[in-house]
Design a protein around this motif. Structure first.
Motif, mmCIF file in Angstrom:
data_model
loop_
_atom_site.group_PDB
_atom_site.id
_atom_site.type_symbol
_atom_site.label_atom_id
_atom_site.label_comp_id
_atom_site.label_asym_id
_atom_site.label_seq_id
_atom_site.Cartn_x
_atom_site.Cartn_y
_atom_site.Cartn_z
ATOM 1 N N PRO A 509 0.787 -1.240 0.000
ATOM 2 C CA PRO A 509 0.000 0.000 0.000
ATOM 3 C C PRO A 509 0.815 1.283 0.000
ATOM 4 O O PRO A 509 0.246 2.373 -0.007
ATOM 5 C CB PRO A 509 -0.790 -0.112 1.308
ATOM 6 N N GLY A 510 2.153 1.201 0.036
ATOM 7 C CA GLY A 510 2.977 2.400 0.107
ATOM 8 C C GLY A 510 2.864 3.281 -1.124
ATOM 9 O O GLY A 510 2.239 2.933 -2.130
ATOM 10 N N ALA A 511 3.505 4.448 -1.059
ATOM 11 C CA ALA A 511 3.384 5.470 -2.100
ATOM 12 C C ALA A 511 4.262 5.166 -3.306
ATOM 13 O O ALA A 511 5.230 4.401 -3.244
ATOM 14 C CB ALA A 511 3.761 6.833 -1.529
ATOM 15 N N VAL A 512 3.919 5.800 -4.421
ATOM 16 C CA VAL A 512 4.692 5.749 -5.657
ATOM 17 C C VAL A 512 5.602 6.971 -5.700
ATOM 18 O O VAL A 512 5.224 8.061 -5.237
ATOM 19 C CB VAL A 512 3.754 5.729 -6.873
ATOM 20 N N ALA A 513 6.816 6.816 -6.239
ATOM 21 C CA ALA A 513 7.758 7.932 -6.230
ATOM 22 C C ALA A 513 8.788 7.777 -7.326
ATOM 23 O O ALA A 513 8.910 6.720 -7.964
ATOM 24 C CB ALA A 513 8.454 8.019 -4.869
ATOM 25 N N ILE A 514 9.551 8.843 -7.535
ATOM 26 C CA ILE A 514 10.745 8.827 -8.377
ATOM 27 C C ILE A 514 11.913 9.257 -7.503
ATOM 28 O O ILE A 514 11.840 10.277 -6.811
ATOM 29 C CB ILE A 514 10.610 9.769 -9.584
ATOM 30 N N LEU A 515 12.987 8.487 -7.522
ATOM 31 C CA LEU A 515 14.189 8.773 -6.738
ATOM 32 C C LEU A 515 15.330 9.058 -7.707
ATOM 33 O O LEU A 515 15.717 8.196 -8.493
ATOM 34 C CB LEU A 515 14.530 7.583 -5.842
ATOM 35 N N ALA A 516 15.843 10.286 -7.662
ATOM 36 C CA ALA A 516 16.973 10.666 -8.510
ATOM 37 C C ALA A 516 18.242 10.659 -7.676
ATOM 38 O O ALA A 516 18.285 11.237 -6.586
ATOM 39 C CB ALA A 516 16.749 12.050 -9.115
ATOM 40 N N GLY A 517 19.267 9.992 -8.161
ATOM 41 C CA GLY A 517 20.535 9.946 -7.455
ATOM 42 C C GLY A 517 21.275 11.264 -7.543
ATOM 43 O O GLY A 517 20.868 12.198 -8.244
ATOM 44 N N ALA A 518 22.379 11.378 -6.811
ATOM 45 C CA ALA A 518 23.217 12.569 -6.900
ATOM 46 C C ALA A 518 23.690 12.748 -8.337
ATOM 47 O O ALA A 518 24.038 11.779 -9.020
ATOM 48 C CB ALA A 518 24.413 12.442 -5.956
ATOM 49 N N ASN A 519 23.676 14.005 -8.807
ATOM 50 C CA ASN A 519 24.091 14.338 -10.171
ATOM 51 C C ASN A 519 23.301 13.550 -11.205
ATOM 52 O O ASN A 519 23.849 13.053 -12.195
ATOM 53 C CB ASN A 519 25.595 14.093 -10.357
#
Length: 657
Positions: A509-519
């Motif tokens: 049930p957790g949220a949807v997301a986008i994770l961008a790394g450093a640089n």
């Protein structure tokens, strides 16, 4: 190595009784869905802004001894039609160097920004001008604002005199000072002539809210019957920033005492770490853009007030909460926007022309330009998520389990598509330069996309990263990725139509997301989620509450203790402590431990008391829900918890978003 790809990620999830027929399919890359994304001054921002950055950028690039040209002001001269950029040149690290004082340099364009020529320094008097009542001469003066009125050019500027250092700037000795000055000129090129007395000085400024004093970065504004200077102030070890206002009958003053207009202690929703500079006027309103000074400075906000009411704190409204600005994946914007917010004007053609500072791959400051239509601040489709010095997380206000998710994006570096995220949100520290707390990058599943490779991962509550599958992919411009689940819960990963893996994969049930790394950088053109109608629940931990209330860490005891929900929290050291969470959503639940050493607290929503919490008990008990409240209207709220009896613990808050 940096790569540019087109990514199409498609997940089809079938979960037992969950039927695709009952799903709700929405493309969250359409501009009308921009408010479905959670925006945060430390975590990140999915920005739909429509700015186009000039191909000729940068106009200026730092070089020794002025490695950091990272502030500036863009001005269109109503007399000549020329454009002027007043660039604040700093030494690296904002160092105060005797032989290289920070200064403002004027650049002129006679072809509306297509080409620029360096004119020279903006302000006369360095080393010779002494303000009334001072013994030391004007030294550093980098940040300016210029307007034209009544046949003259009027400048507000921040300054220090000889003898000021970073160690004494907030508490100047009697033989030195810093603050805000006024200067005038008959032409926009300058030189500008400082008047005999300053607008306001730090030494003469009384503490506001018990913490704000140092004055800098100011904008001057002409009203119908008077003049106003808006000035930025900071709070030193509290890591809060505020906007002050003062007025005068004449531009040279004398000015009224500075009064607080915008600051973290306000009870309403108010993101922390916002530095204001510079302001501009358009169609009866004064606009004040602000930049978060977190590790990644890619969150911007814009406040505005009717110009004739701008000295009334309640007249200011938060008109753009994030989704204001994006960085392009180019070397002169390597650090994103950096230094101040953008500065600009709206031309007669309705185009908003701006100057913005950044830093390049080598850390040198750059001065750049961009534009968009004033009446069209958002693109119709697509948004940007970027990480610079640290990770960036753009969270969708949508939970699982999912039927399907699709993403098309152009990426650089490492970008992850995330689902079932339930890690608590918040900054790593309650200061500037903060990034994602380690707890925030836990409790999720995702597909990591990096140059030439893909990795399917899960991350548990302890931060243990487990690789489910991984492989290579062709580094082409367009790549498609699909991950459907069959009725038995088996997932089959396809890349470019070829089966590369199959097996079980979490879908909670957790949220949807986008994770961008450093640089790293993602320009997303499609983000489709297919799932039953639902909202996500997110948790914010204790550091978030300290930062939002501009609290000095010395006033709190941080404890690693299993009594706290996530194994860590804090306890106030004095009985008048308070914390604050800025939340987006419909309902919140406050969590906290109880014990014999704790007292009571009162809970306020947007300044109105909604109840009390008793943290006292004869026996220590682990953290649990202690207070729930449903908002009556609106989605952006300030939740303040104020100690009313004894000390209080600070743990976490759940919010239905």
């Amino acid at each position: 190595m940096k790569s540019t790809i087109r990514v199409l990620v498609s997940f089809a999830l079938s979960m037992g009784c969950m039927s695709h027929a009952f799903g709700e399919t929405i493309d969250y890359a359409v501009s009308s869905q921009r408010d479905a994304w959670l925006r945060h001054p430390v975590l990140g921002d999915a920005s739909f802004d429509s700015f186009t950055h000039a191909a000729s950028n940068p106009m200026v690039r730092g070089a020794a001894p002025y490695e950091w040209p990272v502030n500036g002001f863009l001005f269109e001269d109503p007399v000549s039609g020329n454009w002027y950029t007043y660039v604040g040149e700093y030494c690296k690290g904002y160092a105060m160097v005797e032989d290289a004082p920070t200064r403002c340099v004027v650049f002129r364009s006679k072809d509306k920004g297509k080409s620029w020529e360096r004119v020279g320094p903006a302000i006369e008097g360095r080393g010779t001008h002494v303000f009334e009542g001072e013994v030391a001469a004007l030294d550093h003066a980098p940040d300016v604002c210029v307007i034209y009125a009544e046949g003259r050019y009027h400048m507000s500027f921040d300054f220090t005199t000889f003898g000021i250092t970073w160690e004494n700037a907030a508490n100047p000795p009697k033989e030195a000072n810093d603050g805000v000055g006024y200067a005038w000129s008959d032409k926009p090129e300058g030189p500008f002539h400082p008047t005999s007395r300053p607008v306001a000085t730090t030494r003469d400024q009384e503490l506001l809210q018990g913490k704000y004093r140092r004055l800098y970065a100011s904008s001057i504004i002409r009203r119908a019957n008077d003049w106003v200077v808006l000035t930025l102030t900071d709070s030193g070890p509290y890591f809060g920033w505020a906007l002050l206002g003062m007025k005068a009958d004449k531009p040279e003053g004398p000015y009224s005492k500075p009064a607080l207009l915008l600051h973290p202690e306000q009870d309403r929703f108010y993101p922390p770490l916002l530095e204001f500079f510079p302001a501009f006027v358009h169609e009866g309103y004064v606009y004040s853009p602000a930049t978060s000074v977190a590790l990644n400075r890619n969150y911007q906000g814009v406040f505005r007030a009717p110009i004739e009411n701008m000295l009334e704190p309640n007249a200011w409204e938060y008109v753009m909460h994030g989704s204001v600005w994006h960085a392009d994946p180019v070397e002169n914007e390597y650090h994103g926007i950096w230094g101040q917010a953008f500065s600009g004007f709206i031309g007669k053609d309705g185009v908003f022309h701006v100057m913005f500072p950044s830093r390049d791959r080598n850390g040198m400051g750059t001065i750049n330009f961009a534009e968009r239509r004033w009446d069209a601040p958002y693109r119709e489709r697509g948004f940007v998520v970027s990480g610079h010095e640290g990770l960036s997380l753009a969270l969708l206000k949508r939970g699982g389990p999912l039927s399907r998710i699709e993403m098309e994006a152009r990426t650089h570096g490492t970008v992850s598509l995330v689902w079932d995220h339930s890690g608590p949100l918040g900054p790593s520290k309650s200061t500037s330069g903060s990034t994602l707390h380690p707890l925030t990058v836990r409790r999720y599943s995702g597909v990591e996309l990096s140059p030439g490779a893909w990795v399917l991962v899960t991350v548990d509550a302890q931060g243990q990263r487990s690789v489910v599958a991984e492989g290579k992919r062709t580094d082409t411009e367009e790549v498609s990725v699909a991950l459907p689940w069959d009725d038995s819960g088996v997932a089959s990963l396809k890349i470019n139509g070829a089966d590369v893996w199959s097996g079980p994969m979490p879908n909670g049930p957790g949220a949807v997301a986008i994770l961008a790394g450093a640089n790293s950088h993602a320009s997303v053109s499609k983000f489709v989620v297919d799932a039953p109608p639902s909202t996500a629940q997110v948790s914010y931990h204790y550091v978030e509450a300290l930062l939002n209330a501009a609290q000095k860490l010395d006033d709190w005891e941080v404890k690693d203790d299993a009594q706290f929900r996530y194994g860590i929290g804090c306890i106030s050291k004095n009985p008048n402590a308070h914390v604050k969470w800025n939340v987006e959503g419909s309902e919140f639940t406050l969590w906290g431990p109880k014990g014999p050493g704790y007292g009571k607290a009162e809970v306020f929503v947007d300044g109105v008391s909604v109840g009390t919490v008793d943290f006292h008990s004869e026996v220590a008990t682990p953290s649990s829900p202690v207070f729930t409240h449903r908002f009556q209207q609106g989605t952006l709220h300030g939740v303040r918890v104020q100690s009313s009896e004894g000390v209080m613990p600070v743990d976490s808050i759940d919010v239905q978003i």
